[in-house]
Design an enzyme around this catalytic site. Structure first.
Site, mmCIF file in Angstrom:
data_model
loop_
_atom_site.group_PDB
_atom_site.id
_atom_site.type_symbol
_atom_site.label_atom_id
_atom_site.label_comp_id
_atom_site.label_asym_id
_atom_site.label_seq_id
_atom_site.Cartn_x
_atom_site.Cartn_y
_atom_site.Cartn_z
ATOM 1 N N GLY B 200 -38.987 -68.607 47.358
ATOM 2 C CA GLY B 200 -38.707 -69.724 48.251
ATOM 3 C C GLY B 200 -39.780 -69.864 49.114
ATOM 4 O O GLY B 200 -39.844 -71.076 49.738
ATOM 5 N N HIS B 201 -40.613 -68.916 49.427
ATOM 6 C CA HIS B 201 -41.500 -68.993 50.587
ATOM 7 C C HIS B 201 -42.852 -68.315 50.063
ATOM 8 O O HIS B 201 -42.965 -67.247 49.919
ATOM 9 C CB HIS B 201 -41.191 -68.137 51.904
ATOM 10 C CG HIS B 201 -42.148 -68.474 53.171
ATOM 11 N ND1 HIS B 201 -43.400 -68.556 53.112
ATOM 12 C CD2 HIS B 201 -41.594 -68.935 54.371
ATOM 13 C CE1 HIS B 201 -43.850 -69.098 54.198
ATOM 14 N NE2 HIS B 201 -42.781 -69.149 55.032
ATOM 15 N N HIS B 257 -41.282 -77.586 53.826
ATOM 16 C CA HIS B 257 -41.598 -76.638 54.846
ATOM 17 C C HIS B 257 -43.272 -76.571 54.899
ATOM 18 O O HIS B 257 -43.792 -76.067 53.903
ATOM 19 C CB HIS B 257 -40.989 -75.413 54.332
ATOM 20 C CG HIS B 257 -41.053 -74.543 55.524
ATOM 21 N ND1 HIS B 257 -42.049 -73.464 55.739
ATOM 22 C CD2 HIS B 257 -40.124 -73.977 56.597
ATOM 23 C CE1 HIS B 257 -41.904 -72.607 56.413
ATOM 24 N NE2 HIS B 257 -40.625 -73.035 57.240
ATOM 25 N N GLU B 309 -38.259 -77.558 59.302
ATOM 26 C CA GLU B 309 -39.599 -77.030 59.587
ATOM 27 C C GLU B 309 -40.667 -77.856 58.728
ATOM 28 O O GLU B 309 -41.459 -77.154 58.243
ATOM 29 C CB GLU B 309 -39.694 -75.632 59.415
ATOM 30 C CG GLU B 309 -38.677 -74.994 60.502
ATOM 31 C CD GLU B 309 -38.970 -73.311 60.686
ATOM 32 O OE1 GLU B 309 -39.133 -72.747 59.524
ATOM 33 O OE2 GLU B 309 -38.889 -72.836 61.463
ATOM 34 N N GLU B 325 -45.593 -75.838 63.988
ATOM 35 C CA GLU B 325 -45.148 -74.319 64.212
ATOM 36 C C GLU B 325 -46.611 -73.527 64.041
ATOM 37 O O GLU B 325 -47.435 -74.038 63.560
ATOM 38 C CB GLU B 325 -44.584 -74.050 62.889
ATOM 39 C CG GLU B 325 -44.049 -72.381 62.993
ATOM 40 C CD GLU B 325 -43.356 -71.750 61.713
ATOM 41 O OE1 GLU B 325 -42.816 -72.804 61.234
ATOM 42 O OE2 GLU B 325 -43.348 -70.794 61.651
ATOM 43 N N CYS B 327 -47.355 -70.838 63.267
ATOM 44 C CA CYS B 327 -47.923 -70.391 61.832
ATOM 45 C C CYS B 327 -48.501 -71.317 60.982
ATOM 46 O O CYS B 327 -49.243 -70.972 60.059
ATOM 47 C CB CYS B 327 -46.553 -69.922 60.923
ATOM 48 S SG CYS B 327 -46.219 -68.153 61.741
ATOM 49 N N CYS B 402 -42.017 -64.698 63.437
ATOM 50 C CA CYS B 402 -43.348 -64.738 62.584
ATOM 51 C C CYS B 402 -44.649 -65.165 63.232
ATOM 52 O O CYS B 402 -45.852 -64.698 62.738
ATOM 53 C CB CYS B 402 -42.898 -65.855 61.498
ATOM 54 S SG CYS B 402 -42.351 -67.300 62.279
ATOM 55 N N CYS B 403 -44.770 -65.791 64.239
ATOM 56 C CA CYS B 403 -45.916 -66.511 64.887
ATOM 57 C C CYS B 403 -46.665 -65.421 65.473
ATOM 58 O O CYS B 403 -47.743 -65.358 65.497
ATOM 59 C CB CYS B 403 -45.495 -67.577 65.736
ATOM 60 S SG CYS B 403 -44.547 -69.152 64.865
#
Lengths: 640, 640
Positions: B200-201, B257, B309, B325, B327, B402-403
């Site tokens: 999914g990512h 996303h 997002e 974001e 990221c 994550c960032c």
């Protein structure tokens, strides 16, 4: 005064004030029998409400009740701990409707579903199918998200409606048992109750005030007061979302989840009304003013964010991402109406009118079968719709089906939000065709409002021996009006929104109010960045929008309205169930090709654009949007 | 040509093209040794990266690895199935840093943490602490949300970085075992692999291409191609969020996303580069153009919605609710750089520059210790901050962290995104102080960019016997520039963003490029409704903003910029680590009191406003915002 027939129906609607209420006005019902809202209520009564039981069956809500009662087998259905409220709100809608409209089939459905609810209740009064079935009966462990008291609140409101409208007690008995159980569990430390807590979703508070009104039992009012005042003390971690960041009495603006905030404030208004609590009243007035000046969309819609369904910052009023949940519009009507009664001030009913005709009514399709949960003010060209509950396309039913039965219950009880009385006479807050009655006073109204601005009133019954005041709300949007009593033009000044006509009336007296419905272009406070350089078209109480379907050959993202050209009004009985359109002139922009980067020197962007195509814009009432083919839509129109 | 010393470092950075790559350009590292980015990298190296292990310890990420290895006891810590990636991204950052900077303490931390990762790996190569510890080892059952391959991707990238920068194989061995495991599990029906699926990512796709580049094993490239092309076929239910609504090859705009979309497109560019797949290349060029023209904020920030997002509709570019974001900015740099190399076109590096100096760099505080996950373009007066990951206030670390390590890894490898070479010579994409080297060519650059527009270049080494081309990117924002070679002013036309200086160079040749840094007012495509009637201040590559702290005595919601008055430039070595400010003239509005309703006749709103207070606005670079006291901020400034 002798009366030949009962002219004032029993106060059978929501907000039946207690005998000692500190309200300026008392609500009185209107018998709506024709016109705009009558048609909407007919659709509600003939389509929306009757389809409820089938939808509650297929979505599993009734199945859950049977599971909890032990009369069926299977899995709990639905994704939320509050699915029972879909049933309760439908029951409330049906009950209000039975109060003014005989319907044997509906009555049978109501009886059947009330029996399911009663059977699912636990011996000590507790009732929540999610916790009974999914959570192993573990109660009140997740007050932030569990919605148990929220469910109790909607059960109570349904029960009060059923009792008030039909005189029957089956559901009221269930609700009282649950309320008594709640009262035995929740209270301040030292009260002997085991839990000092509040529900993450306010609703039980206003319901408990109604239960007090219906039963006369003061402890329900006290419990409501306890819950209202325990918000904002960190019992749920202090989140604004749950109305736990600041106490109502200290708050300076509305915040957090919009529906949660508005239900809580409706309860605060109820409490101020019943107890005379001036601090709560002042808080309500202050917060309402802050909300309308800084956080309300033109449609009356409330809520700026999708992710928390919450209010944004002051003047943060986006268009394509306006949330404006249908339930928030309903909650706003409920709160504003309570403030209108409490204070007697017309502005609260101004907002009720704006909300009813726009932000609320857009929530249901013209055919009564499809719904919007969110009500954006813009859908862009090339919109990729996410589907699901937050879709900008009407949906048959939602995973979180809070809005449809909420619409049904407001339409089913709408006659109770339109008029009031006091010792001086009758106040007409909203104009419909029907009979306005208040004690010995009966006034008949005929109008094609909101399409035409003429409201013809006839005094049908009146005390013969004393003057009284007929108060007519002159809407905040209205720039010009005229009122005639018989041959005489009456030019009483408007007193803070009310035109007050005091005289000794006689049966047959005629009053004609004419509100100018010239279409108008409306701008916004410059701090509303989202609509800078734009105007909206309005006419009377209606906000208008453009829809793609009326503008073939291009989109709506690149249009410019020519504000120097007159607006034309055209009634279109063929269109959208019969609407008055507003026709305006403008063009599509010629947008120069800037290559891959859409930002450029402001000198360039300020330069004359290439000639674009001239377009005649046809604006339709916002409430009627999204009833034809999918496409873009916009309320706010750029002017340069 | 004989070389006296190695002038081109081994390609030790990200995107080391394979030997048969179909790219126009090949990346080459720059030895940055002073100036703007050197300072940011020093802070990264001295503060951010060294704090990583402590933060990963206190957040529980390292504890989870020990739990999985059986060397510790306790509960899994963290709320997400992808918490391992915080470790991997930090390892990648540290590895790149070790490649250009000796640091024994850091090297020891890296060794220690790699040992933890290796110990947590299961015998068959699988590694995900969440699934091993929380989900009872149940693998690949929730590909939509499980992030197992996403984690594998970041592990692979860290391992490649570690191997490339240090020559060590400990982490690469771990990554290859996991990659081999993935390769044994995932494949088309009929391939003998049990699962036809995608994550999914996206992330593993681009990582697998890099693993192919590092190991030469073609099956990793094939597996990457399989994953890229299986997106958009409904394997995850067809959601845009997961990049599963439409295949990359057929897509017409970026959607879903943002980070997911951009990592996937980076992989598509990698594949086009390594395989010569012209359809994938065309898809990338098409989608990049669609993204920049319709879905990119002025700062280079990407993503318009908080709740998913994700990208919004075309031209839906909100300010206060810009998601942007950090990221996503990083992913955009990664994707654009790949397209720059693939196509040789300067526009991709134009966006890299804009993103680096604005949307990316705002993600980390000046002191390197606090972070922004979302990067709004406006914070309103009276902003109620939600706190948490989506706060508009800098935060020490995030629940979803994550960032921060993503910023660290980009800063740690930044020297690899700045220049390239081809058979014709050297291309300078970004201007820094340091040495640009490509084969036998070495060019020294000195500059105070972005504060000053002069870039002084000196040819240090060059083939003596043949001409080559020094290509200088003339930024898209630049309206005026001058270049001198020795005494001679060179006025070669700009070729699609490149100024190409071809000659037979000699050591000591000097080239001086002067980019005009006149501050400018920038407007937007009129379809960007959110900024209608506004301009932004820019200077060079920097987007500017106003901050409340520089404007005492009032807010920023009611300001108006006077565009007729000149902009003044003032360098302030004392401010925000040393910035050039832009000073502009304007006023605060006098806003008439409209009572409770902020909307009124457009005639009224168009009428002259009451006189407001005159204000001198001090604009600071957007990247430096939110480093002082909390308050409102805005990039786009109303002009009337």
């Amino acid at each position: 005064m002798p009366r030949t027939r009962p002219v004032q129906p029993a106060p059978t609607g929501p907000v039946r004030l207690g005998p000692d209420a500190h309200a300026a006005l008392r609500p009185t019902a209107v018998a709506i029998d024709a016109g705009f809202w009558h048609a909407r209520r007919e659709t509600n009564a003939r389509v929306s409400v009757p389809q409820g039981p089938g939808l509650l069956e297929s979505a599993g809500n009734l199945h859950n009740l049977r599971l909890a009662a032990g009369t069926a087998e299977g899995e709990f259905q639905g994704a939320y701990p509050f699915v029972d409220t879909d049933v309760y709100k439908w029951l409330e809608a049906a009950a209000w409707q039975l109060g003014h409209r005989g319907d044997d089939s509906l009555a049978a459905d109501v009886d059947r579903i009330i029996a399911l609810v009663a059977a699912a209740q636990q011996p000590d009064g507790y009732l929540n199918t999610w916790f009974q079935l999914v959570k192993g009966g573990e109660r009140y462990q997740d007050l932030r998200w569990g919605h148990e008291l929220y469910c109790a609140g909607h059960l109570i409101q349904a029960a009060v409606a059923h009792h008030r409208a039909t005189g029957r007690t089956e559901l009221l008995d269930v609700a009282r048992r649950f309320a008594d159980h709640v009262d035995s569990v929740f209270g301040l430390p030292g009260s002997g109750r085991p839990i000092d807590g509040i529900d993450g979703h306010p609703e039980v508070e206003t319901a408990l005030v109604e239960l007090y009104r219906e039963t006369g039992e003061r402890r329900y009012l006290d419990l409501a007061g306890y819950f209202v005042d325990r918000h904002g003390h960190g019992l749920l971690g202090g989140e604004a979302y749950c109305q736990d960041r600041v106490p109502v009495r200290e708050a300076t603006n509305v915040e957090g989840h919009a529906v949660r905030q508005l239900y809580l404030l409706a309860a605060a208004a109820d409490l101020a009304t019943e107890t005379g609590d001036t601090e709560l009243r002042a808080a309500g007035e202050r917060l309402w003013h802050a909300m309308t000046t800084t956080k309300t969309h033109l449609t009356g819609g409330l809520g700026a964010h999708h992710d928390q369904e919450d209010f944004g910052d002051p003047y943060e009023l986006p268009n394509e991402r306006a949330y404006c949940e249908t339930c928030a519009a309903i909650a706003s009507v409920q709160w504003s109406w309570r403030l209108a009664l409490l204070t007697g001030e017309a502005r609260y009913s101004d907002l009720v009118e704006r909300t009813l005709y726009n932000g609320f009514l857009a929530g249901v399709s013209l055919d009564g079968e499809r719904w919007l949960y969110v009500n954006p003010l813009q859908v862009r060209d090339g919109h990729t719709d996410p589907g699901g509950d937050q879709s900008a396309r009407r949906t048959r039913w939602f995973r979180c089906a809070c809005c449809p039965p909420n619409v049904m219950r407001l339409l089913g009880s709408l006659e109770h939000y339109l008029a009031s009385g006091d010792d001086d006479g009758l106040q007409i807050h909203q104009y419909v065709t029907g009979r306005y009655a208040c004690g010995p006073i009966v006034v008949r109204a005929e109008t094609d409002y909101p399409w035409h601005g003429t409201i013809a009133l006839t005094v049908e019954e009146t005390p013969a021996d004393r003057p009284w005041t007929l108060s007519l709300r002159i809407p905040q949007w209205c720039r010009e009006f005229r009122v005639r009593c018989g041959e005489e033009t009456y030019d009483s000044p408007v007193d803070d929104g009310w035109l007050r006509l005091e005289r000794t009336w006689a049966p047959g007296d005629r009053i004609v109010l004419e509100l100018s419905l010239e279409p108008r272009l409306t701008g916004a406070d410059p701090r509303v960045d989202a609509v800078r350089g734009c105007v909206a078209i309005e006419r009377g109480p209606l906000v208008y929008c453009l829809e793609q379907v009326d503008h073939p050959g291009g989109g709506l993202d690149d249009i410019v309205l020519d504000t120097t050209r007159p607006l034309a009004v055209k009634h279109r009985p063929d269109l959208l169930g019969g609407v008055t359109t507003v026709v305006a002139a403008g063009r599509r922009r010629g947008i120069p090709d800037r290559g891959w980067w859409p930002y450029a020197s402001a000198d360039t962007t300020a330069a004359p654009e290439p000639d674009g195509e001239t377009v005649e814009f046809t604006a339709v009432p916002y409430y009627a949007w999204a009833n034809r083919e999918d496409g873009s839509m916009r309320v706010w129109l750029p002017t340069s």
